[in-house]
Design an enzyme around this catalytic site. Sequence first.
Site, PDB file in Angstrom:
ATOM      1  CG  ASP A 127      -1.762   1.106   1.247  1.00 45.40           C
ATOM      2  OD1 ASP A 127      -1.649   2.063   0.271  1.00 45.40           O
ATOM      3  OD2 ASP A 127      -2.762   1.218   2.165  1.00 45.40           O
ATOM      4  CB  ALA A 135       4.733   6.964 -10.823  1.00 49.70           C
ATOM      5  CB  THR A 162       1.449   7.904 -14.753  1.00 52.30           C
ATOM      6  OG1 THR A 162       0.691   7.103 -14.737  1.00 52.30           O
ATOM      7  CG2 THR A 162       2.761   7.648 -14.108  1.00 52.30           C
ATOM      8  CE1 TYR A 179       3.502  11.847 -13.183  1.00 51.42           C
ATOM      9  CE2 TYR A 179       4.204  13.191 -14.697  1.00 51.42           C
ATOM     10  CZ  TYR A 179       4.547  12.134 -14.156  1.00 51.42           C
ATOM     11  OH  TYR A 179       5.458  11.195 -14.414  1.00 51.42           O
ATOM     12  CD1 TRP A 202       7.330  12.486 -23.530  1.00 53.22           C
ATOM     13  CD2 TRP A 202       7.456  12.419 -25.799  1.00 53.22           C
ATOM     14  NE1 TRP A 202       6.902  13.513 -24.205  1.00 53.22           N
ATOM     15  CE2 TRP A 202       7.180  13.862 -25.510  1.00 53.22           C
ATOM     16  CE3 TRP A 202       7.545  11.995 -27.165  1.00 53.22           C
ATOM     17  CZ2 TRP A 202       6.950  14.598 -26.402  1.00 53.22           C
ATOM     18  CZ3 TRP A 202       7.376  13.027 -28.169  1.00 53.22           C
ATOM     19  CH2 TRP A 202       7.060  14.382 -27.777  1.00 53.22           C
TER      20      TRP A 202
END
Length: 290
Positions: free
Chosen positions: A33, A57, A59, A122, A147
């Site tokens: 978690d 992450a 994202t 972000y 990317w």
Amino acid sequence: MAILVTGGTGQVGRALQRLAPDRVVAPKRALLDLADPEALAEMVASQEWEAVINCAAYTAVDKAEADVVAAWTVNALAPAAFAAATAKAGIPLVHLSTDYVFDGSKAEPYVEDDPVAPLGVYGASKEGGEQAVRTANPNHIILRTAWVVSADGANFVKTMLRLAAGRPELRVVGDQYGCPTSADDIARACIAIVDRLAQPDAPRGTYHFVNAGEANWADLAEAVVARAATHGRPRPIVTRITTADYPTPARRPANSRLSTAKLARDFGITAPEWHVAVDAIVDTLLKDQA
């Protein structure tokens, strides 16, 4: 000893498990978690690890603008917990970060020491994670990339293939520049870094890793549909539009190009040209669908 990998269901996490299945342990999300610092510390302390590679992450760049607490929890507080726990255990932490820590206003590729200036939640939360790692565990590598594409998960290459199957035209942003980067290549870089960190004279700090070359999103779309056409798939026209033509809740850097010279110098790690990586991903996806 094994390497503990977080974010095992993500693109890089999956690539690491394919690359080193006998060496990587990637706990399921239910067992790790990211909102529970004590649970993260317990996982790190549960056995002797060679290193921790933090691929986990938040994202969802646009969603993060309204989901601030969740983004900061995963992208900043969880890395802080991992950094503290790995420092206590005396092991290195490899933490993946992003081009979004920069605002994209620089004309040249960004180097590691350039000032950060994230444009949204972000990027700000990822920069917070970087600061947490730097301050809590000196034995770290922060690896910024950009990317990310692969045959796994949701990413731009898969989206273009899906849209190209049913549309005669793809309208794609052509004024944001960066470098498409294969998750498989990132995984190889991470393992090479962990191997080097086993040596006492290994460098530490912040590095950039992307595939060689540069592109804008329309360039990448054209490369995807061109490669797909060699498999007999439709080849729609790619029409270049501006960022202003495609407004999003979160602002994107106009320049996401990252210099990898420091990583090549200190670790001897280089990456293939992005076209090579993207062609391989398209080939894998279309072969699987055949």
